[in-house]
Design an enzyme around this catalytic site. Structure first.
Site, PDB file in Angstrom:
ATOM      1  N   HIS A  65       0.830  -1.226   0.000  1.00  0.00           N
ATOM      2  CA  HIS A  65       0.000   0.000   0.000  1.00  0.00           C
ATOM      3  C   HIS A  65       0.858   1.267   0.000  1.00  0.00           C
ATOM      4  O   HIS A  65       0.491   2.277   0.596  1.00  0.00           O
ATOM      5  CB  HIS A  65      -0.961   0.013   1.192  1.00  0.00           C
ATOM      6  CG  HIS A  65      -1.918  -1.134   1.212  1.00  0.00           C
ATOM      7  ND1 HIS A  65      -3.071  -1.164   0.448  1.00  0.00           N
ATOM      8  CD2 HIS A  65      -1.888  -2.307   1.892  1.00  0.00           C
ATOM      9  CE1 HIS A  65      -3.716  -2.305   0.669  1.00  0.00           C
ATOM     10  NE2 HIS A  65      -3.009  -3.018   1.526  1.00  0.00           N
ATOM     11  N   ASN A 138     -10.371  -3.254   1.887  1.00  0.00           N
ATOM     12  CA  ASN A 138      -9.974  -3.232   0.484  1.00  0.00           C
ATOM     13  C   ASN A 138     -11.204  -2.978  -0.382  1.00  0.00           C
ATOM     14  O   ASN A 138     -12.330  -2.957   0.118  1.00  0.00           O
ATOM     15  CB  ASN A 138      -9.332  -4.569   0.072  1.00  0.00           C
ATOM     16  CG  ASN A 138      -7.891  -4.701   0.530  1.00  0.00           C
ATOM     17  OD1 ASN A 138      -7.187  -3.717   0.729  1.00  0.00           O
ATOM     18  ND2 ASN A 138      -7.440  -5.935   0.688  1.00  0.00           N
ATOM     19  N   TYR A 348       0.460  -4.802  11.601  1.00  0.00           N
ATOM     20  CA  TYR A 348       0.298  -3.399  11.223  1.00  0.00           C
ATOM     21  C   TYR A 348       0.991  -2.446  12.209  1.00  0.00           C
ATOM     22  O   TYR A 348       1.785  -1.595  11.796  1.00  0.00           O
ATOM     23  CB  TYR A 348      -1.187  -3.060  11.060  1.00  0.00           C
ATOM     24  CG  TYR A 348      -1.735  -3.433   9.706  1.00  0.00           C
ATOM     25  CD1 TYR A 348      -1.700  -4.757   9.253  1.00  0.00           C
ATOM     26  CD2 TYR A 348      -2.286  -2.486   8.865  1.00  0.00           C
ATOM     27  CE1 TYR A 348      -2.189  -5.109   8.012  1.00  0.00           C
ATOM     28  CE2 TYR A 348      -2.783  -2.829   7.612  1.00  0.00           C
ATOM     29  CZ  TYR A 348      -2.732  -4.138   7.189  1.00  0.00           C
ATOM     30  OH  TYR A 348      -3.218  -4.479   5.948  1.00  0.00           O
TER      31      TYR A 348
END
Length: 507
Positions: A65, A138, A348
């Site tokens: 990303h 997404n 993350y």
């Protein structure tokens, strides 16, 4: 009108000329024209200050990303769903919450084209009164994997060959054809849905299953859908390729310009819900990220709308430094046992600490500004810039700094939680016939719109035609597991492309 700011060094010292440097003149004897100037001086703080900061301007780009665009906006509750979720920001119809949404491609680098055939990230940070909530979604309702340890393997095959530094169709298809659970997402990707016309004209999906609970402690499984009010519009492969060359920042530009002229994009927000008992009757696991929930069995329920209406003031400070994680949640919402989701809860924040530092939550765009934060344990570390809680004791102390604690959510009501029994086992999801059922249904859905099935066949053939022949054979077999005709059509299209490539061109 206020006076303009004075140009200074990083330490606030006023600068008379930003372009001068301290040097020692050479002896001018014998020079016909202006003599060359002598060496620089290490004492020239203005020069050293400028260069040393420039040397450190770049931080690591996101491992996935990396290329993205974002905007601020507002979420508004449109329908009461307090029977499902006790989150405070959802407790009143009409209630509004400030948000930031970042759209992105997945596999490309920061300089890659917005129109690449790739899933699109769709992450939104809600600045709520109970802290920041991140919905990290997404534009596809499914994904390539369901075993989390496969993620690095998969992503490496979508990036560059370590020897050639080129995108490698052999790597790409070698992985996918060896992991059949990817078929559903691959068909989605190689349909026209794999090349959205813009960030404004695509939907967002949680993909993962979450658990939401109400004020009684009763919970349900939840999937979330963001449906674009602008409609869903996609590009043909030729259009996407043309834009990649002519305007590689097409989607970034489209979003920025639309907001600048007041054409604010918006999305309607829906949930699907499922009880524990309903999940036990499914022909697939409720935690399987490669499956969708049939709408006829689990209908959409409207609960909100969000609108993006403000562009960032500074791309780096906001869009680049914003840090999303599905572990950033609020009371009333929690993750399910979806193993890929569970792995993201760790991965993350871990990559944010690597990319932005351990105090990434202090960066303004990441701060829980509406709720504030107080945790006397989280102290110090690089770039601690929030005052570090001053002289507050750095432990939970009742001596001279009493602390309040939140009320624990109620225990489950009449809906029991999952029960866990047995020994720890090494687990690798096994394929079943149902892994090919939803791809087969997706092929039929494409058939409802003229040209969609043909686009999928052509897009796959164009991509795999650059791969080795034995890889091509595996691709035909792979798609045939959904429907034999798909593999046959791709084979014929690849053979047609080979004939065209081998025939002499006419002048």
């Amino acid at each position: 009108m206020s006076n303009p700011p004075v140009f200074t060094t990083s330490q606030g010292c006023p600068v008379s000329d930003p372009f001068t440097t301290q040097r020692i003149p050479l002896d001018s004897t014998g020079y016909k024209y202006a003599p060359p100037i002598g060496p620089l001086l290490l004492q020239d703080f203005k020069l050293i200050d400028t260069l040393s900061h420039f040397d450190r301007e770049r931080i690591p780009e996101r491992v996935v990303h990396a290329k993205g665009a974002g905007a601020y906006g507002v979420f508004e509750v449109t329908d009461d769903i307090t029977d499902v979720c006790s989150a405070k920001f959802l407790d009143t119809v009409g209630k509004k919450t400030r948000i930031f949404t970042r759209f992105s491609t997945v596999g490309g680098e920061k300089g890659s084209a917005d129109t690449a055939r790739d899933p699109r990230g769709f992450a939104t940070k809600f600045y709520t009164e109970d802290g920041n909530l991140d919905l990290v979604y997404n534009n596809t309702p499914i994904f390539f994997i369901r075993d989390p340890i496969k993620f690095p393997h998969f992503i490496h095959t979508q990036k560059r060959n370590p020897a050639t530094n080129l995108k490698d169709p052999n790597m790409f298809w070698d992985y996918l054809t060896a992991n059949d659970e990817s078929l559903h997402q691959v068909m989605y990707l190689f349909s026209n849905r794999g090349t959205p016309a813009s960030y404004r004209t695509m939907n967002g999906y949680s993909g993962h299953t979450y658990k939401w609970y109400n004020s009684k402690g009763e919970w349900v499984y939840v999937q979330v859908h963001f449906i674009a009010n602008q409609g869903v519009h996609n590009l043909l492969d030729e259009e996407a390729g043309r834009l990649a060359g002519e305007d590689p920042d097409h989607s970034t530009r489209d979003l920025w310009e639309a907001i600048e002229k007041g054409d604010y994009p918006s999305w309607e927000c829906y949930i699907q819900t499922m009880t524990l008992e309903q999940s036990k009757k499914l022909p697939f696991s409720v935690f399987d990220l490669t499956k969708v929930w049939p709408h006829k069995d689990f209908p959409l329920r409207h609960f909100g709308r969000f609108t993006l209406n403000e562009n960032p003031k500074n791309y780096y400070a906001e869009t680049e430094q914003i840090a999303f994680s599905p572990s950033h949640t609020v009371p009333g919402m929690e993750p399910s046992n979806d193993p890929v989701l569970q792995s993201r809860l760790f991965s993350y924040p871990d990559t944010h600490r690597h990319r932005l530092g351990p105090n990434y939550h202090q960066i303004p765009v990441n701060c829980p500004l509406k709720s504030g934060s107080f945790n006397p344990i989280n102290r110090d570390g690089p770039m601690c810039v929030d005052g570090n809680l001053g002289g507050t004791p750095n432990y939970a102390n009742a001596y001279n700094c009493p602390i309040q604690y939140a009320v624990s959510p109620k225990a489950s009501g009449n809906k029991p939680d999952e029960k866990y029994t047995g020994e720890v086992v090494p687990y690798h999801w096994e394929h079943t016939d149902y892994d090919y059922f939803q791809p087969k249904m997706f092929w039929k859905v494409l058939g409802r719109t003229p040209g969609e099935q043909e686009s999928l066949v052509k897009n796959v053939a164009n991509h795999v035609s650059a791969a080795d022949e034995f890889i091509q054979d595996r691709v035909y077999e792979y798609f045939s597991k959904a429907e034999p005709i798909i593999g046959d059509l791709i084979r014929k299209k690849v053979q047609e492309l080979k004939r065209k490539a081998s025939s002499p061109s006419k002048i």
